[in-house]
Design an enzyme around this catalytic site. Structure first.
Site, mmCIF file in Angstrom:
data_model
loop_
_atom_site.group_PDB
_atom_site.id
_atom_site.type_symbol
_atom_site.label_atom_id
_atom_site.label_comp_id
_atom_site.label_asym_id
_atom_site.label_seq_id
_atom_site.Cartn_x
_atom_site.Cartn_y
_atom_site.Cartn_z
ATOM 1 N N GLY A 1 -6.793 24.391 9.871
ATOM 2 C CA GLY A 1 -5.201 24.791 10.045
ATOM 3 C C GLY A 1 -4.500 24.088 9.000
ATOM 4 N N ARG B 1 -9.708 21.668 15.764
ATOM 5 C CA ARG B 1 -8.295 21.382 16.367
ATOM 6 C C ARG B 1 -7.370 21.580 15.537
ATOM 7 N NH1 ARG B 1 -9.829 14.883 17.076
ATOM 8 N NH2 ARG B 1 -11.895 14.993 18.035
ATOM 9 N N GLY C 1 -4.877 24.211 15.592
ATOM 10 C CA GLY C 1 -4.469 25.489 14.905
ATOM 11 C C GLY C 1 -5.451 25.770 13.824
ATOM 12 N N SER C 2 -6.557 25.355 14.070
ATOM 13 C CA SER C 2 -7.745 25.895 13.119
ATOM 14 C C SER C 2 -8.419 27.003 13.847
ATOM 15 C CB SER C 2 -8.786 24.688 12.959
ATOM 16 O OG SER C 2 -8.241 23.540 12.148
ATOM 17 N N ARG C 3 -9.224 27.672 13.118
ATOM 18 C CA ARG C 3 -9.730 28.971 13.652
ATOM 19 C C ARG C 3 -11.211 29.185 13.111
ATOM 20 N NH1 ARG C 3 -6.922 32.472 9.428
ATOM 21 N NH2 ARG C 3 -8.783 33.515 8.570
#
Length: 77
Positions: free
Chosen positions: A17, A43, A45-47
């Site tokens: 993110g 963690r 907002g990462s995807r």
């Protein structure tokens, strides 16, 4: 990371993110990963992007939210 299942291969791409940029990958080349096993952590907002073979039967639809080790994304034929 590429996960091989027999002759099929699945590409899993962890994308950090903009804010925290927190990705941890526990797996190393040559490791065996079983269904539901954690191979990393993302963690804030990462995807994760998952690329399945064209022959896979997709079990989710656009906009669905999936949770690791709980939801089936697709079935390899």
């Amino acid at each position: 990371m590429v996960i091989a299942s027999g002759k099929d291969k699945i590409l899993v791409k962890q994308i950090a993110g903009l804010i925290a940029r927190r990705i941890v990958c526990y797996a190393r080349p040559g490791d065996t990963i079983t269904t539901g096993e954690r191979y990393g952590l993302i963690r804030f907002g990462s995807r994760v992007d998952i690329f399945l073979p064209r022959t896979a039967e997709i079990k989710v639809k656009l906009g669905d939210r999936v949770k690791g080790a709980q939801d089936i994304i697709g079935v390899l034929n």
